[in-house]
Design a protein around this motif. Structure first.
Motif, mmCIF file in Angstrom:
data_model
loop_
_atom_site.group_PDB
_atom_site.id
_atom_site.type_symbol
_atom_site.label_atom_id
_atom_site.label_comp_id
_atom_site.label_asym_id
_atom_site.label_seq_id
_atom_site.Cartn_x
_atom_site.Cartn_y
_atom_site.Cartn_z
ATOM 1 N N GLY A 1 4.702 16.235 -5.322
ATOM 2 C CA GLY A 1 4.551 15.730 -3.966
ATOM 3 C C GLY A 1 5.787 15.993 -3.119
ATOM 4 O O GLY A 1 6.853 16.337 -3.625
ATOM 5 N N ARG A 2 5.619 15.799 -1.796
ATOM 6 C CA ARG A 2 6.699 16.106 -0.859
ATOM 7 C C ARG A 2 7.790 15.046 -0.804
ATOM 8 O O ARG A 2 8.886 15.292 -0.325
ATOM 9 C CB ARG A 2 6.108 16.250 0.551
ATOM 10 C CG ARG A 2 5.267 17.477 0.737
ATOM 11 C CD ARG A 2 4.573 17.436 2.086
ATOM 12 N NE ARG A 2 3.462 16.489 2.084
ATOM 13 C CZ ARG A 2 2.904 15.959 3.164
ATOM 14 N NH1 ARG A 2 3.394 16.248 4.366
ATOM 15 N NH2 ARG A 2 1.889 15.130 3.053
ATOM 16 N N TYR A 3 7.456 13.823 -1.266
ATOM 17 C CA TYR A 3 8.327 12.674 -0.984
ATOM 18 C C TYR A 3 9.353 12.369 -2.071
ATOM 19 O O TYR A 3 10.448 11.913 -1.794
ATOM 20 C CB TYR A 3 7.450 11.435 -0.741
ATOM 21 C CG TYR A 3 6.505 11.635 0.412
ATOM 22 C CD1 TYR A 3 6.889 11.273 1.703
ATOM 23 C CD2 TYR A 3 5.252 12.221 0.233
ATOM 24 C CE1 TYR A 3 6.038 11.481 2.790
ATOM 25 C CE2 TYR A 3 4.397 12.432 1.298
ATOM 26 C CZ TYR A 3 4.791 12.070 2.568
ATOM 27 O OH TYR A 3 3.954 12.286 3.638
ATOM 28 N N ASP A 4 8.946 12.610 -3.312
ATOM 29 C CA ASP A 4 9.754 12.236 -4.473
ATOM 30 C C ASP A 4 11.138 12.889 -4.389
ATOM 31 O O ASP A 4 11.259 14.102 -4.529
ATOM 32 C CB ASP A 4 9.000 12.695 -5.735
ATOM 33 C CG ASP A 4 9.702 12.337 -7.037
ATOM 34 O OD1 ASP A 4 10.861 11.867 -7.006
ATOM 35 O OD2 ASP A 4 9.078 12.541 -8.092
ATOM 36 N N ILE B 1 10.501 6.698 -2.892
ATOM 37 C CA ILE B 1 9.135 6.155 -2.898
ATOM 38 C C ILE B 1 8.914 5.404 -4.212
ATOM 39 O O ILE B 1 9.490 5.752 -5.239
ATOM 40 C CB ILE B 1 8.079 7.272 -2.727
ATOM 41 C CG1 ILE B 1 8.239 8.356 -3.813
ATOM 42 C CG2 ILE B 1 8.174 7.887 -1.336
ATOM 43 C CD1 ILE B 1 7.068 9.303 -3.916
ATOM 44 N N GLU B 2 8.048 4.374 -4.163
ATOM 45 C CA GLU B 2 7.881 3.524 -5.351
ATOM 46 C C GLU B 2 7.267 4.296 -6.524
ATOM 47 O O GLU B 2 7.628 4.076 -7.668
ATOM 48 C CB GLU B 2 6.986 2.319 -5.022
ATOM 49 C CG GLU B 2 6.786 1.396 -6.232
ATOM 50 C CD GLU B 2 5.631 0.426 -6.076
ATOM 51 O OE1 GLU B 2 5.148 0.235 -4.952
ATOM 52 O OE2 GLU B 2 5.197 -0.122 -7.106
ATOM 53 N N VAL C 1 10.117 2.421 -0.827
ATOM 54 C CA VAL C 1 9.050 2.277 0.176
ATOM 55 C C VAL C 1 7.722 2.542 -0.535
ATOM 56 O O VAL C 1 7.698 3.151 -1.609
ATOM 57 C CB VAL C 1 9.241 3.247 1.371
ATOM 58 C CG1 VAL C 1 10.421 2.809 2.234
ATOM 59 C CG2 VAL C 1 9.407 4.683 0.890
ATOM 60 N N PRO C 2 6.608 2.079 0.044
ATOM 61 C CA PRO C 2 5.322 2.165 -0.671
ATOM 62 C C PRO C 2 4.824 3.596 -0.868
ATOM 63 O O PRO C 2 5.033 4.459 -0.031
ATOM 64 C CB PRO C 2 4.351 1.403 0.248
ATOM 65 C CG PRO C 2 5.217 0.575 1.136
ATOM 66 C CD PRO C 2 6.479 1.349 1.324
ATOM 67 N N SER C 3 4.131 3.807 -1.994
ATOM 68 C CA SER C 3 3.385 5.040 -2.266
ATOM 69 C C SER C 3 1.910 4.712 -2.118
ATOM 70 O O SER C 3 1.412 3.798 -2.793
ATOM 71 C CB SER C 3 3.614 5.492 -3.710
ATOM 72 O OG SER C 3 4.936 5.906 -3.911
ATOM 73 N N GLY D 1 12.051 2.478 6.010
ATOM 74 C CA GLY D 1 13.016 2.663 4.926
ATOM 75 C C GLY D 1 14.316 3.251 5.435
ATOM 76 O O GLY D 1 15.410 2.807 5.045
ATOM 77 N N LEU D 2 14.200 4.226 6.327
ATOM 78 C CA LEU D 2 15.403 4.814 6.929
ATOM 79 C C LEU D 2 16.212 3.746 7.668
ATOM 80 O O LEU D 2 17.441 3.698 7.576
ATOM 81 C CB LEU D 2 14.983 5.945 7.888
ATOM 82 C CG LEU D 2 16.075 6.515 8.786
ATOM 83 C CD1 LEU D 2 17.220 7.120 7.959
ATOM 84 C CD2 LEU D 2 15.495 7.572 9.740
#
Lengths: 430, 430
Positions: A97-100, A199-200, A382-384, A404-405
């Motif tokens: 994924g893009r966020y991890d 991310i969580e 922050v939530p996933s 989160g930022l």
């Protein structure tokens, strides 16, 4: 102390700039299904690091690499003072994924950019300097172990051993990094504090309607490297009773790992993510299977019981499948707390900014788990959405990213101003 | 007719020459544990083929290659007549034994050398010509499918498809063979009959004290290509109930395959030899596992029942592991007889030479299974000590090797003289 720091809110312009940079980031190693494939020191990872270096420099940060290729963006306003190190990692799993990781690096950078502007505008000199960090090879999919960069930085892993680690093609970390210019010769900036946002990768925050997770500890874990030894044989002609099928033994173990988790619902997570068969030929009974088996647990007593059951099962499988099993415990962690003063600081930030927040444990490993053994460290989640992670469908809503930022910026501001250094009884190594 | 052919016995000198050449052969791709690693078109396979071409030429045989790299040593004494094709394959599995395939090629060559000498000495012109064959890629470990060379020769597999097949590194058969000079442009010599000798790879002959197995049929088989589809997820953070773990699903299938064999003791052999995990990373729940699952059976009714149970289990595993399973049947064979006239001819040869012999089925696949669909084909087995095969410890006693050579020589002699062509009602394609 919060009053002296000033209100923290992200402006629309700042939020848009952040999301724009995040979209740009996600182009590196982008996959057709909306994810990324950016394994450590791959072309995509290297290209993204070059882009990130440019971003840091365009905001007046000096870019530096240490001996294991950790990438730092330094803002030294207080000459000689140690640093608040904020960031995460930009490498990814395959088809991930893009966020991890990437989210945490960019949020760390934007938090630092905003503080730099603030301090310039207000002519403030913070007590500690700022270092944005992109840790090398957190994921460990190409080069094992994971969290390699932060492990070397914190002295847990010898740099020589890390550099000599090879991928499946036999390319070492040193060989992969040398031509990129990302291999420095120093130890990186000295840390006073650390902050990371991530991310969580689970669904507790989403289920509870919480925006900011204040990470108070990591789950206990036992990680095994298991080798099942059988004997090569013809997969057709050899009579069944004569077979010593390493893959059959390994399959019994994979199935047992799931049954073990089912005995302790919610408390125990088990997994076999990597499994390699030798000789892995259509008509040959496998002589050897190597696999990685993890148990992760929120309760040390449960973990001990699960480990005992697992060892009983190793012996049973040896008998049933007529194979040998050897295993080593590559990692063994207890429930491992973050500094409570850091959790309190993060709570104060989230409260002041009005975000729903709550304490949470991390099941996954993070570079901050290494860092908290060295310096007081704050970890935020922050939530996933639906807990999806290590998957191209990984998703976190834009407003959660920006929230989160916002909290991370206040956390770093507080750390840079020495709020934790001032806490009674807090020992700070610097 | 046997009386007109003359007595067949191997002299000590012939036996020693054979064993000397066999020892030389075993040096190509030799492994430290006494086995060989000589996958198709590997360096070791190529070097061995060059050596074998020299051996054939030194005995006056003309060496020729067809469009898929089958290696033929031709002795044309009756211009324009079709050939008795005798041989096996010299490629091996990884870390395999010295005898599998290689024995049959060398025995075919030495049988042909001896007959060539006989005929020259006695000024006899046989009715059919001789072709010693080394079939390309019988094992299929590097390039799938197995029995590639004989499948192309017999028209079962289109040559274009075979040449385009790639190994795991993406190298095609055409690319691997082109630089070696082993890629010809013809269809190979036309066959009238075929003979092959091979080690049993089981322990029936040894248990029965039989030296020569007269192969009367091959076991029925169903071979599946199975894909288990799950979803990538974090192997720690993702709650167990959310997981769609392709490796868990695959493990349930591997375990079931063994349980299925246990339900039909002795009659059903099952195996999963090859299994590949994606993304196969330490901290990622697998999204996809591909595996090859074989059922082999001496009884077609049992095989049908086993297939039905397997399909029920596919559906159960999809439910239990929350995965999708797709499968295709890549091969489906019934009990497949060799021509009874060929079995009778082999029995006559073994009887005349005084070797203990008996009919046997082959569980393993052999190039002769392709050939018998095209021309009358004789298949012989010699014992494997303890049935060990596809293993570096594979072993057949020297006296059994020489006995097999002796019987094979007489079989080829009889075929070349037209003993089968003369059989009542035997249709010979040539």
């Amino acid at each position: 102390m919060a009053e002296t720091i000033g209100a923290a809110t992200v402006t629309l312009e700042q939020a848009e700039a952040f999301l724009r940079d995040f979209a740009k980031m996600s182009e590196f190693g982008a996959t057709p299904n909306g994810g990324v494939d950016r394994q450590a020191a791959s072309e995509a990872d290297i290209a993204q690091r070059r882009w990130f270096a440019g971003l840091l420099e365009s905001h007046g940060f000096r870019v530096e690499y240490d001996r294991i290729g950790n990438q730092f963006g330094l803002l030294e306003l207080m000459p000689g003072a140690p640093y608040v190190v904020v960031g995460s990692h930009m490498d990814s799993q395959p088809t991930a994924g893009r966020y991890d990781g990437a989210y945490g690096v960019l949020a760390g950078a934007h938090a630092a950019f905003r503080l730099a502007e603030e301090w310039r505008a207000e002519a403030v000199i913070p007590r500690y300097n700022l270092a944005v960090v992109n840790w090398f090879n957190e994921e460990g999919s190409r080069f094992v172990p994971s969290m390699m960069g932060s492990s070397v930085y914190t002295g847990v892993l010898p740099v020589g051993q890390a550099l000599a680690t090879t991928d499946r093609a036999g390319v070492s970390v040193a060989e992969a990094l040398a031509p990129t210019g990302f291999l420095g010769d120093g130890d990186g900036p000295p840390a006073a504090f650390c902050a990371e946002i991530h991310i969580e990768q689970g669904r507790l925050l989403e289920n509870a309607g919480t925006t900011i997770g204040l990470v108070s500890a990591s789950w206990a874990a036992s990680k095994y490297v298991v080798t099942v030894e059988g004997a090569q044989a013809h997969s057709g002609a050899t009579i069944m009773d004569d077979r010593q099928d390493a893959l059959y033994g390994a399959a019994l173990l994979v199935v047992f790992a799931r049954e073990l988790a089912d005995r302790f619902p919610g408390a125990l997570h088990t997994a076999v993510g990597q499994l390699d068969v030798y000789p892995n030929s259509p008509v040959v009974v496998a002589s050897e299977v190597k696999l990685l088996l993890d148990l992760r647990c929120a309760d040390e007593a449960v973990l001990a019981e699960a480990n005992a059951l697992l060892h009983e099962r190793f012996a049973e499988i040896e008998r049933v499948a007529n194979v040998g099993i050897s295993q080593t415990l590559s990692h063994e962690w207890g429930i491992n707390p973050y500094q409570p003063e850091g959790v309190a600081l993060a709570r104060a930030a989230a409260e002041r900014l009005g975000y729903a927040h709550g304490e949470i444990l991390t099941v996954a490993g993070h570079d901050s788990i290494n860092m908290k053994e060295m310096v007081p460290t704050v970890m935020l989640f922050v939530p996933s959405v639906e807990g999806v992670s290590h998957n191209e469908g990984e998703y976190t809503r834009d407003d959660d990213l920006v929230a989160g930022l916002d909290v991370l910026t206040d956390v770093v501001r507080r750390l840079a101003h020495g709020e934790l250094a001032a806490s009674a009884g807090m020992k700070v190594q610097a």
